[in-house]
Design a protein around this motif. Structure first.
Motif, PDB file in Angstrom:
ATOM      1  N   ARG A 270      78.302  22.466 -61.610  1.00 11.74           N
ATOM      2  CA  ARG A 270      76.969  21.849 -61.638  1.00 11.74           C
ATOM      3  C   ARG A 270      76.036  22.639 -62.547  1.00 11.74           C
ATOM      4  O   ARG A 270      75.952  23.867 -62.430  1.00 11.74           O
ATOM      5  CB  ARG A 270      76.368  21.860 -60.224  1.00 11.74           C
ATOM      6  N   VAL A 302      75.225  18.248 -73.673  1.00 12.40           N
ATOM      7  CA  VAL A 302      75.580  17.716 -72.352  1.00 12.40           C
ATOM      8  C   VAL A 302      76.896  16.939 -72.443  1.00 12.40           C
ATOM      9  O   VAL A 302      77.794  17.103 -71.616  1.00 12.40           O
ATOM     10  CB  VAL A 302      74.446  16.807 -71.811  1.00 12.40           C
ATOM     11  N   GLU A 306      80.096  18.200 -70.432  1.00 13.96           N
ATOM     12  CA  GLU A 306      80.674  17.384 -69.357  1.00 13.96           C
ATOM     13  C   GLU A 306      82.161  17.124 -69.625  1.00 13.96           C
ATOM     14  O   GLU A 306      83.012  17.228 -68.755  1.00 13.96           O
ATOM     15  CB  GLU A 306      79.921  16.059 -69.196  1.00 13.96           C
ATOM     16  N   LYS A 324      78.736  17.762 -62.597  1.00 15.77           N
ATOM     17  CA  LYS A 324      77.444  17.068 -62.658  1.00 15.77           C
ATOM     18  C   LYS A 324      76.438  17.891 -63.464  1.00 15.77           C
ATOM     19  O   LYS A 324      76.232  19.081 -63.199  1.00 15.77           O
ATOM     20  CB  LYS A 324      76.941  16.871 -61.222  1.00 15.77           C
ATOM     21  N   ILE A 325      75.835  17.239 -64.454  1.00 14.11           N
ATOM     22  CA  ILE A 325      74.836  17.926 -65.284  1.00 14.11           C
ATOM     23  C   ILE A 325      73.535  17.127 -65.257  1.00 14.11           C
ATOM     24  O   ILE A 325      73.551  15.902 -65.413  1.00 14.11           O
ATOM     25  CB  ILE A 325      75.312  18.037 -66.749  1.00 14.11           C
ATOM     26  N   VAL A 326      72.424  17.818 -65.033  1.00 19.14           N
ATOM     27  CA  VAL A 326      71.132  17.131 -65.134  1.00 19.14           C
ATOM     28  C   VAL A 326      70.250  17.838 -66.161  1.00 19.14           C
ATOM     29  O   VAL A 326      70.277  19.064 -66.283  1.00 19.14           O
ATOM     30  CB  VAL A 326      70.375  17.068 -63.774  1.00 19.14           C
ATOM     31  N   THR A 350      78.318   9.869 -71.309  1.00 15.20           N
ATOM     32  CA  THR A 350      78.766  10.765 -70.236  1.00 15.20           C
ATOM     33  C   THR A 350      79.108   9.908 -69.025  1.00 15.20           C
ATOM     34  O   THR A 350      78.721   8.738 -68.949  1.00 15.20           O
ATOM     35  CB  THR A 350      77.663  11.754 -69.800  1.00 15.20           C
ATOM     36  N   ALA A 353      76.062  12.331 -66.222  1.00 15.18           N
ATOM     37  CA  ALA A 353      74.903  13.180 -66.534  1.00 15.18           C
ATOM     38  C   ALA A 353      73.625  12.336 -66.594  1.00 15.18           C
ATOM     39  O   ALA A 353      73.648  11.171 -66.979  1.00 15.18           O
ATOM     40  CB  ALA A 353      75.126  13.887 -67.871  1.00 15.18           C
ATOM     41  N   GLU A 354      72.514  12.971 -66.202  1.00 13.82           N
ATOM     42  CA  GLU A 354      71.255  12.228 -66.120  1.00 13.82           C
ATOM     43  C   GLU A 354      70.095  13.054 -66.670  1.00 13.82           C
ATOM     44  O   GLU A 354      70.109  14.284 -66.614  1.00 13.82           O
ATOM     45  CB  GLU A 354      70.923  11.932 -64.653  1.00 13.82           C
TER      46      GLU A 354
END
Ligand code: UDP
Ligand code: LCN
Length: 796
Positions: A270, A302, A306, A324-326, A350, A353-354
């Motif tokens: 994360r 990102v 990911e 999970k990447i934010v 992705t 990712a958000e």
């Protein structure tokens, strides 16, 4: 340099004195390296100074970075080697040379701003050296930027070899790994390092009897019984390989083996990436105020991270774990045609990712509705950090494994969050404004209204010192070149007169610095001669934008469409120097004869721009086109916000055997340089900043000096001249450019390296407890007593 000075003083006292007087007569207070070299050359050309060039003087003078003149004294800052500094004072009557302290040198500079007060008043001095004493330090300039590798070598030797305690620690470390409550790597069946060694022997025996491609599912039952949980590999072959690595490590510890082993451990799932300012979104943001390469960089980063995380989790046998990447940024209610008013946005390309957006708030809690310049965001950041914390925890389903800050504001917020969450902090500067603006530190008061450098430089110093590791795009970003100082190096010693004096702010030899260079999105930027996947409609539009007639989004045009093009594309900031390029082109009939000029950027009606600096550049560019009579030779296309189209621009110009120009006065890294080279364009790029390192001059492109336009124009004209006679010249440079990028600047390499560094760093953080608790405490005081009052002074 002390001995060199002494030698000079005894062998050529008259000439040395003459040189001092030469500088004093100029009646200037401050001299930069370029001024010093120029004046030294002039002095050596005079009858009086001519014999100096045959002495040690050129070496001494060549190492001077800066000089400050007060009364009859000259204060000198010498940089005899990369990131090495010495200070001297030269007095004219009588002629003396004395080595002085950093403090005395800074005090002399401060006196220009403060007058005599700087001598009399005590001032807050920042000195971080005492906190760095305990941590291992690199010594060789070659090691700069390879900090984690250095740590690995240094600590592997110290910890793993000595008295076997390392084995026990390593065992405990492997026990630590879990994901959302599920145990990974080792279970309770193994209770100490000796037990682990024994279990490894048994497991390897078991695995080596199986075909290498036997899937984990068929092995898991036995492995769990022996004490091994998932995380070692996906089949018998890869699990055995990983276990053999560990056995070897136990037998004969070695830094390379260790790096290899750590790089395969499932430690990262994360990530939270911070970029608070600007318009951060996926479309229609490029060219908006403050939104440039940083957004491109983060989105590509990102995607690459990911993918790399997912690939490595699969290799580790954890297909069912989703990384999970934010990306955290500010929500801007008045977002125009962008999505920057949306609280959540999925990142294209992705799986999960958000972009998460939270607004800035005024002190009374009201949401700030409009865009705010990156120079003025300071009063909002502390509250922003507090408010994004629960959002990050909720979105990631727990604490991130590390937090990445971007730019000065993102790094400061990352610093606050990493501290409050107890996780690793990684900084990425993108560009440090301090070196972009001349004397931004010394004359900070003059900049205060517009740039608020007092806040930004203070925030940088804080975040650099709390960061666990810092990623840079190039070596020069940290420590410059033998001749010029690095961007981070400029935070080593400096003063903000009237606020504080830094005797030691950051050390380029600190192992926290790691070079990990970005790349260009391979789905967008491809070699010009690869099979085209550009939709025909888009390709036609790009061709029309470049070679077509009048359009609302393109101005001017080419009388001779057969000529190759010189292509430049950037935001229309002063520092990007598009107007400079236009001027060089206008001043060179030879270059005009050989090539047309294609400019992409900004708007061409000043009234369409919301930015005063850009409006100034637009007016200047129109003026230059008229003044040099460039109609029929220049096409100016408005900024392009569709990346796919941008990719086609590069390829179109390359198919017409043109070249790309990056004429900036200074460019921290320069993503356009990478994009152009990936597309196979020969590139002429500024020698100030990242491009100096990206391009090997004359091999994979060319360096140009933005301070010498005629010379830059001559290099470009000569290139096209040679290509006319020998078309292989163009092909040779084009090939070398593509190869250079392929070997050094790809996102795949970036993601692998960054994750590997994070794992190695995480390991050593666990093993040695390299917490910087004392530095934190000192910096925390600096934050509260210096930064906060400065930030509160920025009008909301
Ligand atoms: N760019 C773009 N359209 C434009 C001008 C620039 O898409 O009209 C993109 C360019 O392709 C690159 C980024 O913006 O990806 C600029 O990054 P760079 O590192 O060159 O400079 P920065 O703007 O970050 O200083
Ligand atoms: C900011 C800059 O000024 C550029 O030089 C970089 O390429 C960009 O960020 C991405 O790091």
């Amino acid at each position: 340099m002390k001995n060199e000075f002494k030698e000079l003083q005894s062998s050529n006292p008259k000439e040395l004195r003459g040189l001092v007087y030469h500088f004093l007569r100029l009646e200037r207070k401050l001299f930069l390296r370029s001024d010093i070299l120029l004046e030294f050359r002039r002095y050596c050309e005079s009858a009086e100074g001519s014999c100096l060039c045959k002495t040690g003087a050129p070496i001494v003078v060549g190492s001077i970075q800066e000089a400050a003149v007060t009364g009859s004294s000259i204060y000198l800052a010498l940089r005899p080697g990369i990131a090495r500094w010495e200070y001297y004072r030269l007095d004219s009557e009588p002629m003396t040379v004395e080595q002085i302290s950093t403090r005395d040198f800074l005090r002399a500079k401060e006196s220009f701003v403060q007058g005599q007060r700087s001598d009399q008043e005590s001032v807050l001095e920042i000195d971080l050296r005492p906190f760095q004493k305990a941590s291992p330090k690199m010594e060789r300039p070659r090691s700069i930027g390879r900090g984690v590798q250095f740590l690995n070598r240094h600590l592997a030797g110290r910890l793993l070899v000595r008295n076997g305690r390392g084995a026990e620690l390593l065992f405990h470390f492997l026990h630590e790994h879990h994901h959302r409550g599920r145990q990974l790597m080792l279970n309770a069946a193994i209770s100490d390092a000796d037990g682990l060694k024994e279990a490894l022997r048994e497991a390897i025996r078991f695995l080596e009897e199986k075909p290498a491609d036997t899937p984990l599912a068929e092995l898991q039952h036995t492995l769990v019984g022996l004490g091994f949980e998932p995380g070692w590999g996906r089949d018998a072959g890869s699990i055995a390989e990983m276990m053999n690595l560990l056995s070897e490590l136990f037998e004969a510890p070695d830094a390379t083996l260790l790096e290899d082993f750590l790089s395969r451990i499932p430690m990262i799932f994360r990530l939270a990436i911070l970029s608070p300012h600007g318009f951060f979104g996926q479309s229609h943001v490029l060219g908006k105020p403050d939104t440039g390469g940083q957004v491109v960089y983060i989105l590509d980063q990102v995607r690459a991270l990911e993918k790399e995380l997912r690939d490595s989790l699969r290799e580790q046998g954890l297909d069912d774990v989703e990384p999970k990447i934010v990306v955290i940024t500010r929500l801007i209610p008045e977002a125009g045609d962008t999505t920057c008013d949306m609280p959540v946005e999925r990142i294209h390309g992705t799986r999960s990712a958000e972009i998460i957006r939270l607004p800035f708030r005024h002190g009374n809690g009201e949401v700030v509705p409009h865009w705010i310049s990156r120079f003025k965001v300071w009063p909002y950041l502390e509250r922003f950090a507090r408010e994004v914390r629960p959002e990050i925890l909720g979105r990631l389903g727990g604490r991130p494994d590390f937090i990445v800050g971007n730019y000065s504001d993102g790094n400061l917020v990352a610093s606050m969050l990493a501290h409050s969450l107890g996780v690793t902090q990684c900084n990425i500067a993108h560009a440090l404004e301090k070196t972009k603006y001349l004397y931004s530190d010394l004359y900070w008061r003059e900049h205060e209204e517009e740039h608020r450098f007092s806040c930004q430089i203070t925030a940088d110093l804080i975040a650099m010192n709390t960061a666990d590791f810092i990623i840079t795009s190039t070596y020069q970003e940290i420590a410059g070149t033998p001749e010029t100082l690095g961007q981070y190096e400029s935070y080593r010693t400096f003063s903000l007169p009237g606020l504080y004096r830094v005797r030691s702010g950051i050390d380029p030899f600190d192992p926290k610095f790691n070079i990990v260079s970005p790349g260009a999105d391979p789905t967008v930027f491809r070699p010009y001669d690869a099979e085209s996947t550009t939709p025909a409609e888009m390709a036609d539009d790009v061709a029309d934008l470049i070679h077509g007639g009048d359009r609302p989004d393109a101005l001017g045009g080419f009388d001779d469409k057969e000529k190759p093009m010189l292509f430049a594309m950037s935001r229309l900031d002063h520092i990007k120097n598009m107007s400079g390029l236009l001027d060089w082109y206008g001043g060179s009939p030879e270059l005009q004869e050989k090539a047309n000029l294609l400019l992409v950027g900004g708007h061409f009606r000043a009234e369409d721009s919301g930015d005063e600096e850009e409006r100034g550049q637009i007016r200047l560019m129109h003026d230059l086109i008229a003044r040099h009579g460039l109609q029929g030779k220049v096409r100016w296309v408005v900024m392009q916000t569709d990346k796919m189209k941008v990719g086609e621009f590069y390829r179109y110009v390359a198919r017409h055997r043109g070249a790309f120009v990056q004429p900036a006065r200074f460019e921290a890294f320069g993503l356009t340089v990478i994009e152009a080279m990936t597309s196979g364009l020969p590139v002429f790029a500024t020698r100030y900043g990242g491009p100096l390192e990206i391009i090997e001059d004359g091999v994979s492109g060319f360096h140009i000096d933005p301070n010498d336009g005629p010379a830059a124009a001559a290099v470009m004209a000569e290139f096209f001249e040679v290509c006319d006679r020998d078309p292989d010249r163009w092909t040779g440079i084009s090939r070398a450019a593509m190869q250079r990028v392929e070997e050094h600047y790809t996102w795949k390499r970036y993601a692998r390296r960054m994750l590997s560094l994070s794992r190695i760093y995480g390991f050593w953080k666990y093993m040695t407890n390299i917490e910087h608790a004392e530095t934190r405490a000192y910096i925390s005081m600096f934050y509260h007593l210096m930064y906060k009052p400065l930030a509160e002074r920025v009008p909301e």
